[in-house]
Design an enzyme around this catalytic site. Structure first.
Site, PDB file in Angstrom:
ATOM      1  N   ASP A  34      48.805  42.829  42.402  1.00  8.43           N
ATOM      2  CA  ASP A  34      48.185  44.159  42.326  1.00  8.43           C
ATOM      3  C   ASP A  34      48.555  45.019  43.521  1.00  8.43           C
ATOM      4  O   ASP A  34      48.174  44.718  44.654  1.00  8.43           O
ATOM      5  CB  ASP A  34      46.657  44.008  42.276  1.00  8.43           C
ATOM      6  CG  ASP A  34      46.166  43.547  40.922  1.00  8.43           C
ATOM      7  OD1 ASP A  34      46.546  44.176  39.913  1.00  8.43           O
ATOM      8  OD2 ASP A  34      45.420  42.554  40.862  1.00  8.43           O
ATOM      9  N   ASP A 176      43.424  42.953  31.817  1.00  5.54           N
ATOM     10  CA  ASP A 176      43.207  42.793  33.256  1.00  5.54           C
ATOM     11  C   ASP A 176      41.894  43.440  33.684  1.00  5.54           C
ATOM     12  O   ASP A 176      41.712  44.648  33.525  1.00  5.54           O
ATOM     13  CB  ASP A 176      44.393  43.472  33.972  1.00  5.54           C
ATOM     14  CG  ASP A 176      44.302  43.425  35.489  1.00  5.54           C
ATOM     15  OD1 ASP A 176      43.446  42.700  36.019  1.00  5.54           O
ATOM     16  OD2 ASP A 176      45.130  44.110  36.125  1.00  5.54           O
TER      17      ASP A 176
HETATM   18  C1  DX5 Z   1      41.909  45.749  39.229  1.00  6.98           C
HETATM   19  C2  DX5 Z   1      43.112  44.820  39.296  1.00  6.98           C
HETATM   20  C3  DX5 Z   1      42.852  43.472  38.729  1.00  6.98           C
HETATM   21  C4  DX5 Z   1      41.829  42.684  39.477  1.00  6.98           C
HETATM   22  C5  DX5 Z   1      41.253  41.657  38.577  1.00  6.98           C
HETATM   23  O1  DX5 Z   1      42.246  46.967  39.799  1.00  6.98           O
HETATM   24  O2  DX5 Z   1      44.191  45.392  38.581  1.00  6.98           O
HETATM   25  O3  DX5 Z   1      44.054  42.728  38.583  1.00  6.98           O
HETATM   26  O4  DX5 Z   1      42.340  42.042  40.614  1.00  6.98           O
HETATM   27  O5  DX5 Z   1      40.255  40.982  39.266  1.00  6.98           O
HETATM   28  P1  DX5 Z   1      39.024  40.307  38.513  1.00  6.98           P
HETATM   29  O6  DX5 Z   1      39.606  39.281  37.604  1.00  6.98           O
HETATM   30  O7  DX5 Z   1      38.226  39.751  39.626  1.00  6.98           O
HETATM   31  O8  DX5 Z   1      38.335  41.419  37.744  1.00  6.98           O
HETATM   32 ZN    ZN Z   2      46.029  44.139  37.959  1.00  6.63          ZN
END
Ligand code: DX5
Ligand code: ZN
Length: 219
Positions: A34, A176
């Site tokens: 990310d 995601d």
């Molecule tokens: C949000 C990101 C995600 C995030 C997901 O902006 O794109 O990839 O890290 O994290 P979790 O699984 O904890 O929601």
């Molecule tokens: Zn992401």
């Protein structure tokens, strides 16, 4: 089988190499990377040098999610640093510049993805749907890990799955944000084939068990 892409946003950055080795051994398919620029989203995470270091540390598939304004400025550098797939947000620039960014990624022999924020309708991917390798549906307001899954995104996932099937495309459908053992079955049922999970994997000591749980396999 459903692919699992742990998001290293939730990993311990002080030992990233070990964290990635742990998810590889645990059966993960992709490393979700990310990238946040502090403008497109209200947070800053990591960028090109970190991806280049990871590339030297692992042969895992690196799935870069660019939460970055005007990604056309950076996509070639992410490709050169070793990304296997680069996702750009359709909201991050004009359609012409998004097309240009995707062309640059493809020209480097890297896979392409287009990404949708929660407020963006499925229709927004139509200009590129038949040419990309992956569509990413973000199911939280992007910028932070550990948020709750937005179940009202499920119809969007279903719509996209329908279009992919109707058109016979081999494009993957990735989800995601807020994906855990409870919400994963909803995503799979709606037609997702790649699940990103940050906290649900790195927040648990046993990453192999966490990955199995996302696949619906009981310990
Ligand atoms: C949000 C990101 C995600 C995030 C997901 O902006 O794109 O990839 O890290 O994290 P979790 O699984 O904890 O929601
Ligand atoms: Zn992401």
């Amino acid at each position: 089988m459903i692919k699992i892409a742990p998001s290293i946003l939730a990993a311990d950055f002080a030992c990233l190499g070990r964290e990635v080795e742990d998810i590889r051994a645990g059966g993960a398919d992709y490393v979700h990377f990310d990238v946040m620029d502090g403008t497109f989203v209200p947070n800053i995470s990591m960028g090109i040098p970190v991806l280049a270091s990871l590339r030297r540390a692992t042969d895992m598939f690196l799935d870069a999610h660019l939460m970055v304004d005007r990604p056309v400025r950076y996509v070639e550098r992410f490709c050169m640093a070793g990304a296997d797939l680069v996702n750009v947000h359709v909201e991050a620039d004009s359609p012409e510049n998004i097309s240009a960014a995707l062309d640059m990624i493809r020209a480097r022999g890297v896979k392409t993805g287009v990404t949708l924020k929660p407020a963006t309708p499925a229709q927004a991917v139509l200009p590129w749907l038949d040419r990309v390798d992956l569509v990413l549906v973000v199911t939280v307001e992007p910028g932070f890990g550990g948020q709750s899954f937005m179940a009202d995104m499920l119809p969007k996932i279903r719509t996209l799955r329908g279009w992919i099937e109707e058109r016979g495309l081999c494009c993957e459908l990735e989800v995601d944000g807020g994906v855990d053992a409870n919400t994963a079955p909803l995503c799979i049922d709606a037609g997702a084939d790649v699940l990103v999970a940050g906290s649900a994997v790195f927040g648990r000591a046993d990453r192999a068990a966490a990955i199995r749980a996302l696949r619906g396999i009981r310990a």
